[in-house]
Design a protein around this motif. Structure first.
Motif, PDB file in Angstrom:
ATOM      1  N   ASP A  34       9.358  11.909  -6.285  1.00  0.00           N
ATOM      2  CA  ASP A  34      10.799  11.869  -6.527  1.00  0.00           C
ATOM      3  C   ASP A  34      11.191  10.705  -7.440  1.00  0.00           C
ATOM      4  N   ALA A  35      10.425  10.523  -8.532  1.00  0.00           N
ATOM      5  CA  ALA A  35      10.717   9.476  -9.518  1.00  0.00           C
ATOM      6  C   ALA A  35      11.698  10.051 -10.540  1.00  0.00           C
ATOM      7  N   ASP A  77      -3.060  20.075 -25.342  1.00  0.00           N
ATOM      8  CA  ASP A  77      -3.424  18.905 -24.538  1.00  0.00           C
ATOM      9  C   ASP A  77      -2.186  18.117 -24.127  1.00  0.00           C
ATOM     10  N   ALA A  78      -1.226  18.009 -25.043  1.00  0.00           N
ATOM     11  CA  ALA A  78       0.012  17.301 -24.729  1.00  0.00           C
ATOM     12  C   ALA A  78       0.748  17.990 -23.587  1.00  0.00           C
ATOM     13  N   GLU A  79       0.834  19.310 -23.658  1.00  0.00           N
ATOM     14  CA  GLU A  79       1.518  20.054 -22.598  1.00  0.00           C
ATOM     15  C   GLU A  79       0.814  19.861 -21.255  1.00  0.00           C
ATOM     16  N   ARG A  80      -0.511  19.864 -21.286  1.00  0.00           N
ATOM     17  CA  ARG A  80      -1.271  19.693 -20.046  1.00  0.00           C
ATOM     18  C   ARG A  80      -0.972  18.322 -19.415  1.00  0.00           C
ATOM     19  N   CYS A  81      -0.941  17.276 -20.231  1.00  0.00           N
ATOM     20  CA  CYS A  81      -0.663  15.926 -19.718  1.00  0.00           C
ATOM     21  C   CYS A  81       0.763  15.820 -19.184  1.00  0.00           C
ATOM     22  N   TYR A  82       1.715  16.341 -19.960  1.00  0.00           N
ATOM     23  CA  TYR A  82       3.110  16.277 -19.517  1.00  0.00           C
ATOM     24  C   TYR A  82       3.314  17.080 -18.234  1.00  0.00           C
ATOM     25  N   ASP A  83       2.635  18.216 -18.150  1.00  0.00           N
ATOM     26  CA  ASP A  83       2.783  19.066 -16.962  1.00  0.00           C
ATOM     27  C   ASP A  83       2.273  18.337 -15.715  1.00  0.00           C
ATOM     28  N   ARG A  84       1.120  17.688 -15.836  1.00  0.00           N
ATOM     29  CA  ARG A  84       0.565  16.927 -14.705  1.00  0.00           C
ATOM     30  C   ARG A  84       1.467  15.742 -14.368  1.00  0.00           C
ATOM     31  N   SER A  85       1.990  15.097 -15.406  1.00  0.00           N
ATOM     32  CA  SER A  85       2.877  13.964 -15.190  1.00  0.00           C
ATOM     33  C   SER A  85       4.140  14.392 -14.444  1.00  0.00           C
ATOM     34  N   LEU A  86       4.714  15.515 -14.848  1.00  0.00           N
ATOM     35  CA  LEU A  86       5.926  16.015 -14.205  1.00  0.00           C
ATOM     36  C   LEU A  86       5.661  16.391 -12.751  1.00  0.00           C
ATOM     37  N   ALA A  87       4.519  17.006 -12.500  1.00  0.00           N
ATOM     38  CA  ALA A  87       4.178  17.396 -11.122  1.00  0.00           C
ATOM     39  C   ALA A  87       4.077  16.163 -10.228  1.00  0.00           C
ATOM     40  N   LEU A  88       3.416  15.120 -10.716  1.00  0.00           N
ATOM     41  CA  LEU A  88       3.285  13.897  -9.924  1.00  0.00           C
ATOM     42  C   LEU A  88       4.641  13.212  -9.737  1.00  0.00           C
ATOM     43  N   MET A 110      13.516  -1.268  -5.428  1.00  0.00           N
ATOM     44  CA  MET A 110      13.462  -1.219  -6.893  1.00  0.00           C
ATOM     45  C   MET A 110      12.630  -0.028  -7.366  1.00  0.00           C
ATOM     46  N   CYS A 111      11.444   0.139  -6.781  1.00  0.00           N
ATOM     47  CA  CYS A 111      10.568   1.235  -7.205  1.00  0.00           C
ATOM     48  C   CYS A 111      11.182   2.598  -6.894  1.00  0.00           C
ATOM     49  N   ARG A 112      11.967   2.668  -5.837  1.00  0.00           N
ATOM     50  CA  ARG A 112      12.618   3.924  -5.471  1.00  0.00           C
ATOM     51  C   ARG A 112      13.808   4.230  -6.378  1.00  0.00           C
ATOM     52  N   GLY A 113      14.222   3.232  -7.164  1.00  0.00           N
ATOM     53  CA  GLY A 113      15.335   3.435  -8.085  1.00  0.00           C
ATOM     54  C   GLY A 113      16.658   2.901  -7.592  1.00  0.00           C
ATOM     55  N   ASP A 114      16.673   2.228  -6.431  1.00  0.00           N
ATOM     56  CA  ASP A 114      17.893   1.641  -5.888  1.00  0.00           C
ATOM     57  C   ASP A 114      18.048   0.235  -6.452  1.00  0.00           C
ATOM     58  N   PHE A 115      18.439   0.151  -7.710  1.00  0.00           N
ATOM     59  CA  PHE A 115      18.526  -1.145  -8.377  1.00  0.00           C
ATOM     60  C   PHE A 115      19.618  -2.025  -7.766  1.00  0.00           C
ATOM     61  N   ALA A 116      20.728  -1.426  -7.377  1.00  0.00           N
ATOM     62  CA  ALA A 116      21.825  -2.210  -6.803  1.00  0.00           C
ATOM     63  C   ALA A 116      21.384  -2.863  -5.492  1.00  0.00           C
ATOM     64  N   VAL A 169       0.839  -1.206   0.000  1.00  0.00           N
ATOM     65  CA  VAL A 169       0.000   0.000   0.000  1.00  0.00           C
ATOM     66  C   VAL A 169       0.870   1.251   0.000  1.00  0.00           C
ATOM     67  N   HIS A 170       1.838   1.285   0.910  1.00  0.00           N
ATOM     68  CA  HIS A 170       2.707   2.471   1.002  1.00  0.00           C
ATOM     69  C   HIS A 170       3.639   2.574  -0.197  1.00  0.00           C
ATOM     70  N   ARG A 171       4.062   1.422  -0.755  1.00  0.00           N
ATOM     71  CA  ARG A 171       4.897   1.468  -1.963  1.00  0.00           C
ATOM     72  C   ARG A 171       4.119   2.068  -3.121  1.00  0.00           C
ATOM     73  N   ALA A 172       2.857   1.669  -3.285  1.00  0.00           N
ATOM     74  CA  ALA A 172       2.037   2.204  -4.364  1.00  0.00           C
ATOM     75  C   ALA A 172       1.854   3.708  -4.235  1.00  0.00           C
ATOM     76  N   ARG A 173       1.897   4.211  -2.995  1.00  0.00           N
ATOM     77  CA  ARG A 173       1.757   5.650  -2.759  1.00  0.00           C
ATOM     78  C   ARG A 173       3.098   6.372  -2.736  1.00  0.00           C
ATOM     79  N   ALA A 174       4.181   5.621  -3.062  1.00  0.00           N
ATOM     80  CA  ALA A 174       5.541   6.168  -3.099  1.00  0.00           C
ATOM     81  C   ALA A 174       5.991   6.682  -1.735  1.00  0.00           C
ATOM     82  N   GLU A 175       5.490   6.068  -0.674  1.00  0.00           N
ATOM     83  CA  GLU A 175       5.904   6.417   0.693  1.00  0.00           C
ATOM     84  C   GLU A 175       7.011   5.431   1.083  1.00  0.00           C
ATOM     85  N   TRP A 176       8.188   5.666   0.509  1.00  0.00           N
ATOM     86  CA  TRP A 176       9.274   4.687   0.542  1.00  0.00           C
ATOM     87  C   TRP A 176       9.740   4.347   1.955  1.00  0.00           C
ATOM     88  N   ASP A 177      10.012   5.352   2.768  1.00  0.00           N
ATOM     89  CA  ASP A 177      10.578   5.105   4.097  1.00  0.00           C
ATOM     90  C   ASP A 177       9.625   4.288   4.960  1.00  0.00           C
TER      91      ASP A 177
END
Length: 257
Positions: free
Chosen positions: A235-236, A219-230, A55-61, A13-21
């Motif tokens: 911190d992806a 529309d493309a800018e709107r989608c990318y802008d929302r994607s970047l904000a999320l 893995m989801c946090r980006g710590d592949f090693a 649940v917390h991983r899906a919400r990106a609450e890593w710690d």
């Protein structure tokens, strides 16, 4: 034992919400509780949960070290399938697509041996994702349709949404923009409902790309802008870089019109 199982489920649940710690803390607590009651299967599940967070946090090693250590001792076919599945995901994200395909194929075999239908759907979905990355659209579509059918059969709504998102990308590769947009929108609705911002980022990035392809730049800018904000909220880093480049490209194109 029930406490350890509950803690392990909370990790997801917390991983899906990106609450890593918080997710890592719960995974390690679950391992301690499971060891204290002598439940090795639950210990292994909690270790997998911890590595998934890394893995989801980006710590592949860090994730690879945990997964490979577990694989060295695991004998249960279901557990081996799960570990190989996640190692394949890491390899795919690192661009080692051939090695990822082998891991997914081996994982699928273990899931079949264990009679784990949900695992089969996961393996097919991820194999389809790799086929997409290798531009083998026909194979990807076949694998993803199969994954989607099994996911529906086992009534796993999250897996249905994920296979739907990947199928949307396959449709985008084939130039079927309308179907791709419908599929991506459906997946976005599911991930929004369950608070999975990480997957929402992917959906919005794909929707932005589809609008950009059709030269609907606003529309493309709107989608990318929302994607970047999320992506920034969770911190992806990998997604931030990709979406930021796309947003810059679209804004430049709008100015040049």
């Amino acid at each position: 034992m029930l406490q350890a199982i509950a803690l392990t489920k909370l990790v997801d649940v917390h991983r899906a919400r990106a609450e890593w710690d918080m997710a890592l803390e719960l995974a390690r607590r679950a391992q301690c509780v499971a060891r204290s009651v002598g439940a090795p299967t639950i210990v292994a599940d909690a270790i997998v949960a911890e590595a998934n967070v890394l893995m989801c946090r980006g710590d592949f090693a860090g994730a690879t070290t945990v997964f490979e250590s577990l694989l060295a001792t695991a004998t249960d076919p279901r557990l081996r399938g799960v570990v190989l599945q996640n190692l394949g995901s890491i390899l795919a994200q690192k661009g080692q697509l051939g090695a990822a395909e082998r891991a997914f194929s081996e994982s699928y075999g273990f899931f079949r041996q264990a009679g784990y239908r949900r695992g089969e759907a996961i393996a097919l979905n991820n194999y389809g994702r790799v086929a997409l990355d290798r531009q083998n659209t026909a194979l990807a579509e076949q694998l993803l349709e199969d994954a989607l059918a099994i996911a529906r059969d086992v009534d796993d709504s999250d897996l249905v949404a994920l296979a739907t998102l990947n199928l949307a990308e396959a449709m985008a590769q084939r130039g079927e923009n309308k179907r791709a947009r419908d599929l991506a929108s459906a997946a976005f609705g599911h991930f929004g409902g369950c608070g999975n911002r990480w997957r929402q980022v992917e959906c919005l990035r794909l929707l932005g790309a589809l609008h950009e392809r059709e030269e609907c730049l606003e529309d493309a800018e709107r989608c990318y802008d929302r994607s970047l904000a999320l992506a920034s909220e969770i911190d992806a880093q990998g997604e931030i870089a990709v979406v930021r480049d796309a947003l810059t490209r679209v804004r430049l194109a709008r100015r040049e019109r």
